[in-house]
Motif scaffolding. Structure first.
Motif, PDB file in Angstrom:
ATOM      1  N   VAL A  40      -5.827   7.384   6.951  1.00 39.54           N
ATOM      2  CA  VAL A  40      -4.440   7.014   7.228  1.00 39.54           C
ATOM      3  C   VAL A  40      -4.398   6.205   8.521  1.00 39.54           C
ATOM      4  N   SER A  41      -3.799   5.033   8.463  1.00 40.51           N
ATOM      5  CA  SER A  41      -3.683   4.174   9.643  1.00 40.51           C
ATOM      6  C   SER A  41      -2.810   4.853  10.697  1.00 40.51           C
ATOM      7  N   LEU A  59       3.857   8.730   6.745  1.00 37.84           N
ATOM      8  CA  LEU A  59       3.170   9.299   5.593  1.00 37.84           C
ATOM      9  C   LEU A  59       3.204  10.824   5.647  1.00 37.84           C
ATOM     10  N   SER A  60       3.113  11.377   6.834  1.00 39.59           N
ATOM     11  CA  SER A  60       3.221  12.822   6.996  1.00 39.59           C
ATOM     12  C   SER A  60       4.588  13.302   6.502  1.00 39.59           C
ATOM     13  N   ALA A  91       0.894   4.518  10.482  1.00 36.65           N
ATOM     14  CA  ALA A  91       1.538   5.093   9.303  1.00 36.65           C
ATOM     15  C   ALA A  91       1.531   6.617   9.287  1.00 36.65           C
ATOM     16  N   LYS A  92       0.870   7.245  10.251  1.00 36.04           N
ATOM     17  CA  LYS A  92       0.698   8.703  10.209  1.00 36.04           C
ATOM     18  C   LYS A  92       2.016   9.465  10.173  1.00 36.04           C
ATOM     19  N   PRO A 126      -4.270   6.190   1.156  1.00 39.63           N
ATOM     20  CA  PRO A 126      -3.188   5.565   1.911  1.00 39.63           C
ATOM     21  C   PRO A 126      -3.234   4.041   1.942  1.00 39.63           C
ATOM     22  N   ALA A 178       5.433   4.397   2.395  1.00 42.67           N
ATOM     23  CA  ALA A 178       5.901   5.524   3.197  1.00 42.67           C
ATOM     24  C   ALA A 178       6.634   5.030   4.442  1.00 42.67           C
ATOM     25  N   THR A 213       0.848  -1.198   0.000  1.00 43.49           N
ATOM     26  CA  THR A 213       0.000   0.000   0.000  1.00 43.49           C
ATOM     27  C   THR A 213       0.881   1.244   0.000  1.00 43.49           C
ATOM     28  N   ARG A 214       0.245   2.351  -0.276  1.00 44.21           N
ATOM     29  CA  ARG A 214       0.974   3.612  -0.308  1.00 44.21           C
ATOM     30  C   ARG A 214       1.498   3.976   1.084  1.00 44.21           C
ATOM     31  N   GLU A 215       0.725   3.686   2.132  1.00 48.89           N
ATOM     32  CA  GLU A 215       1.202   3.988   3.478  1.00 48.89           C
ATOM     33  C   GLU A 215       2.291   3.005   3.904  1.00 48.89           C
ATOM     34  N   GLN A 216       2.266   1.778   3.415  1.00 55.97           N
ATOM     35  CA  GLN A 216       3.353   0.841   3.692  1.00 55.97           C
ATOM     36  C   GLN A 216       4.641   1.315   3.028  1.00 55.97           C
TER      37      GLN A 216
END
Length: 112
Positions: free
Chosen positions: A59-60, A67-68, A63-64, A89, A30, A25-28
């Motif tokens: 956003v999990s 990802l931030s 991962a915040k 995310p 990040a 995933t995108r948040e993974q």
């Protein structure tokens, strides 16, 4: 996977298992890049604001921070869907997105 796990860059998918053939995933993405950057003492102090993204609440929690940071460094950005800017995310990263994310990461951190 063994190297990345030993360095704390990846932690697997739970129960001590890894899924190297699975989607990411995108948040993974990040989180992986954030942990790697931290492991090589790159500056990870920048943090962005999710308020511009219609799906900011998706956003999990885990991962915040990563990802931030990725948003602040312009490594990961959003896209427009139905007239709204979204981050997506938990959406799987496409090959094109992974390539762009890695290119931005390398270009940014190779300059430091």
């Amino acid at each position: 996977v063994a190297w990345a796990a030993a360095k704390g860059v990846v932690g697997g998918v739970g129960n001590g298992k890894f899924d190297p053939d699975g989607s990411v995933t995108r948040e993974q993405m990040a989180a992986i890049l954030y942990r790697y950057a931290s492991s090589v003492q790159a500056d990870t102090s920048k943090h962005g604001d999710f308020s511009a993204f219609a799906d900011a609440d998706a956003v999990s929690g885990w991962a915040k921070e990563a990802l931030s940071w990725a948003v602040a460094e312009q490594i990961i950005g959003g896209s427009t869907e139905n007239g709204k800017l979204i981050l997506n995310p938990a959406g799987n990263a496409t090959r094109a997105q992974v390539s762009a994310i890695l290119m931005r990461f390398i270009e940014h951190f190779m300059k430091q």
